[in-house]
Design a protein around this motif. Sequence first.
Motif, PDB file in Angstrom:
ATOM      1  N   ALA A  75       0.847  -1.206   0.000  1.00  0.00           N
ATOM      2  CA  ALA A  75       0.000   0.000   0.000  1.00  0.00           C
ATOM      3  C   ALA A  75       0.876   1.247   0.000  1.00  0.00           C
ATOM      4  N   LEU A  76       0.293   2.341  -0.467  1.00  0.00           N
ATOM      5  CA  LEU A  76       0.953   3.644  -0.437  1.00  0.00           C
ATOM      6  C   LEU A  76       0.102   4.612   0.386  1.00  0.00           C
ATOM      7  N   ALA A  77       0.775   5.472   1.133  1.00  0.00           N
ATOM      8  CA  ALA A  77       0.092   6.531   1.881  1.00  0.00           C
ATOM      9  C   ALA A  77       0.698   7.867   1.480  1.00  0.00           C
ATOM     10  N   LEU A  78      -0.158   8.792   1.102  1.00  0.00           N
ATOM     11  CA  LEU A  78       0.267  10.128   0.683  1.00  0.00           C
ATOM     12  C   LEU A  78      -0.117  11.128   1.761  1.00  0.00           C
ATOM     13  N   THR A  79       0.863  11.925   2.202  1.00  0.00           N
ATOM     14  CA  THR A  79       0.619  12.990   3.168  1.00  0.00           C
ATOM     15  C   THR A  79       0.929  14.332   2.513  1.00  0.00           C
ATOM     16  N   VAL A  80      -0.038  15.243   2.561  1.00  0.00           N
ATOM     17  CA  VAL A  80       0.115  16.583   2.005  1.00  0.00           C
ATOM     18  C   VAL A  80       0.175  17.565   3.159  1.00  0.00           C
ATOM     19  N   ARG A  81       1.241  18.349   3.214  1.00  0.00           N
ATOM     20  CA  ARG A  81       1.374  19.384   4.244  1.00  0.00           C
ATOM     21  C   ARG A  81       1.139  20.740   3.598  1.00  0.00           C
ATOM     22  N   TYR A  82       0.232  21.515   4.200  1.00  0.00           N
ATOM     23  CA  TYR A  82      -0.185  22.789   3.634  1.00  0.00           C
ATOM     24  C   TYR A  82       0.568  23.956   4.266  1.00  0.00           C
ATOM     25  N   ALA A  83       0.334  25.146   3.720  1.00  0.00           N
ATOM     26  CA  ALA A  83       1.027  26.345   4.183  1.00  0.00           C
ATOM     27  C   ALA A  83       0.706  26.656   5.641  1.00  0.00           C
ATOM     28  N   ASP A  84      -0.489  26.290   6.113  1.00  0.00           N
ATOM     29  CA  ASP A  84      -0.858  26.563   7.506  1.00  0.00           C
ATOM     30  C   ASP A  84      -0.418  25.454   8.452  1.00  0.00           C
ATOM     31  N   ARG A 130      -3.915  10.224   2.988  1.00  0.00           N
ATOM     32  CA  ARG A 130      -4.779   9.234   2.358  1.00  0.00           C
ATOM     33  C   ARG A 130      -3.923   8.035   1.955  1.00  0.00           C
ATOM     34  N   SER A 131      -4.490   6.845   2.040  1.00  0.00           N
ATOM     35  CA  SER A 131      -3.752   5.642   1.675  1.00  0.00           C
ATOM     36  C   SER A 131      -4.591   4.790   0.728  1.00  0.00           C
ATOM     37  N   ARG A 132      -3.923   3.942  -0.010  1.00  0.00           N
ATOM     38  CA  ARG A 132      -4.605   3.072  -0.963  1.00  0.00           C
ATOM     39  C   ARG A 132      -3.818   1.770  -1.098  1.00  0.00           C
ATOM     40  N   THR A 133      -4.551   0.645  -1.087  1.00  0.00           N
ATOM     41  CA  THR A 133      -3.931  -0.657  -1.282  1.00  0.00           C
ATOM     42  C   THR A 133      -3.701  -0.890  -2.762  1.00  0.00           C
ATOM     43  N   LEU A 134      -2.539  -1.396  -3.092  1.00  0.00           N
ATOM     44  CA  LEU A 134      -2.194  -1.662  -4.488  1.00  0.00           C
ATOM     45  C   LEU A 134      -2.888  -2.930  -4.971  1.00  0.00           C
ATOM     46  N   PRO A 135      -3.147  -3.043  -6.271  1.00  0.00           N
ATOM     47  CA  PRO A 135      -3.774  -4.270  -6.796  1.00  0.00           C
ATOM     48  C   PRO A 135      -2.985  -5.526  -6.447  1.00  0.00           C
ATOM     49  N   GLU A 136      -1.673  -5.412  -6.415  1.00  0.00           N
ATOM     50  CA  GLU A 136      -0.814  -6.516  -5.988  1.00  0.00           C
ATOM     51  C   GLU A 136       0.476  -5.915  -5.437  1.00  0.00           C
ATOM     52  N   PRO A 137       1.160  -6.610  -4.517  1.00  0.00           N
ATOM     53  CA  PRO A 137       2.424  -6.077  -3.982  1.00  0.00           C
ATOM     54  C   PRO A 137       3.424  -5.844  -5.104  1.00  0.00           C
ATOM     55  N   ALA A 183       0.052   6.749  -6.783  1.00  0.00           N
ATOM     56  CA  ALA A 183       0.308   8.054  -6.169  1.00  0.00           C
ATOM     57  C   ALA A 183      -0.490   9.156  -6.867  1.00  0.00           C
ATOM     58  N   TYR A 184      -0.547   9.115  -8.194  1.00  0.00           N
ATOM     59  CA  TYR A 184      -1.334  10.103  -8.935  1.00  0.00           C
ATOM     60  C   TYR A 184      -2.821   9.986  -8.582  1.00  0.00           C
ATOM     61  N   ALA A 185      -3.307   8.748  -8.436  1.00  0.00           N
ATOM     62  CA  ALA A 185      -4.722   8.554  -8.098  1.00  0.00           C
ATOM     63  C   ALA A 185      -5.034   9.125  -6.713  1.00  0.00           C
ATOM     64  N   LEU A 186      -4.130   8.927  -5.761  1.00  0.00           N
ATOM     65  CA  LEU A 186      -4.323   9.494  -4.425  1.00  0.00           C
ATOM     66  C   LEU A 186      -4.339  11.022  -4.484  1.00  0.00           C
ATOM     67  N   HIS A 187      -3.424  11.572  -5.256  1.00  0.00           N
ATOM     68  CA  HIS A 187      -3.332  13.026  -5.395  1.00  0.00           C
ATOM     69  C   HIS A 187      -4.583  13.597  -6.050  1.00  0.00           C
ATOM     70  N   ASP A 188      -5.053  12.961  -7.116  1.00  0.00           N
ATOM     71  CA  ASP A 188      -6.250  13.445  -7.814  1.00  0.00           C
ATOM     72  C   ASP A 188      -7.481  13.368  -6.920  1.00  0.00           C
ATOM     73  N   ALA A 189      -7.557  12.305  -6.090  1.00  0.00           N
ATOM     74  CA  ALA A 189      -8.727  12.122  -5.230  1.00  0.00           C
ATOM     75  C   ALA A 189      -8.858  13.228  -4.188  1.00  0.00           C
ATOM     76  N   LEU A 190      -7.754  13.875  -3.834  1.00  0.00           N
ATOM     77  CA  LEU A 190      -7.804  14.955  -2.848  1.00  0.00           C
ATOM     78  C   LEU A 190      -8.437  16.225  -3.411  1.00  0.00           C
ATOM     79  N   GLY A 191      -8.405  16.385  -4.747  1.00  0.00           N
ATOM     80  CA  GLY A 191      -9.003  17.569  -5.357  1.00  0.00           C
ATOM     81  C   GLY A 191      -8.427  18.867  -4.813  1.00  0.00           C
TER      82      GLY A 191
END
Length: 323
Positions: free
Chosen positions: A221-230, A236-243, A254-262
């Motif tokens: 799985a991958l977990a994406l953390t976005v830190r903002y100016a404040d 957000r995390s997502r399990t991969l189709p296979e390891p 990673a792109y899918a996680l980023h896009d999902a945050l809008g």
Amino acid sequence: MILCIRFRLGAEREALLPELARLAEDVSPVVQAVPPDTLLVDVRGALRYFGQDAERLASVLRVRALAHTGTACTIGVAGNPLLARMAARQAEPGTTLLVPDTPEAVAGFLHPRPVVALPGVGPGTARTLCAYGLDTVGRLAAAPLGTLQRLTTARTGRELHEKARGIDRTPVVRNAAAQSLAAERLFGRDELDRDSQRRALLSLTTELGLRMRGTDQVTRALALTVRYADRSTTTRSRTLPEPTAHTTALTATAYALHDALGLQRARVRALALRAEGLTPAEHAAHQLTFDPTDEKLHRLEAAADRARARFGPGAVLPGTLAA
């Protein structure tokens, strides 16, 4: 009583978490690692054994972490993991915040807080609750169970009903620190450009893929953390189709996680990506495919890895990063 210990670990120091867990086990054997930087410690047995209160044991663990690893921490102390986590988030850096295990103290700690402060309450659920005037935990606690279930779902309504009252039936499960790898990119200025953020993600997946392949590991799985100016963050995390340790697959996730945050016009200060649940590549199952492109990409990736091993990590870069 439960301790929630949040360590100040950057992406490059997350490997210290197993060592910190072993230090905590000298005080209580019931230690649950929550990567990348948190430990849950059940000290109910230790209170009787050492004849000390939970705050004193928290102080001991803070000193041991500093002495052995030079790592500072913030600690929340409460009667269950839910309250301990919230206390650790509310505590000042380097301090301990105690929530006494009494109904009055729990209500005094929870009720003034916004509903979004409850773990598991995301922006969508918070907007729904606030639209009906349930904007604080106290008002949420006063709402009938049936009302919450009608506004959300049967399961979510029941969870909200219990969390607002400080009820958490989740035990602290003894475990070893789950293996993970992390990398972070800090922008020179607050970044609003989506393409710049995606280039940073590509560099992160390239780095993580290379590091995993170098140790013959794959991630689940991958977990994406976005830190903002404040200084607030979103994870957000997502399990991969296979390891996998294949950079192309990591980048797509990673792109899918980023896009999902809008994010759109969000001012982003930093992006961090963590590969979770690492396992040996030889133990991972791989879905067979008749697509020759997939096999070709793997061969190119192996050739690029050999070039990097000989000439350095910057010898081969994706075109987007080299431009």
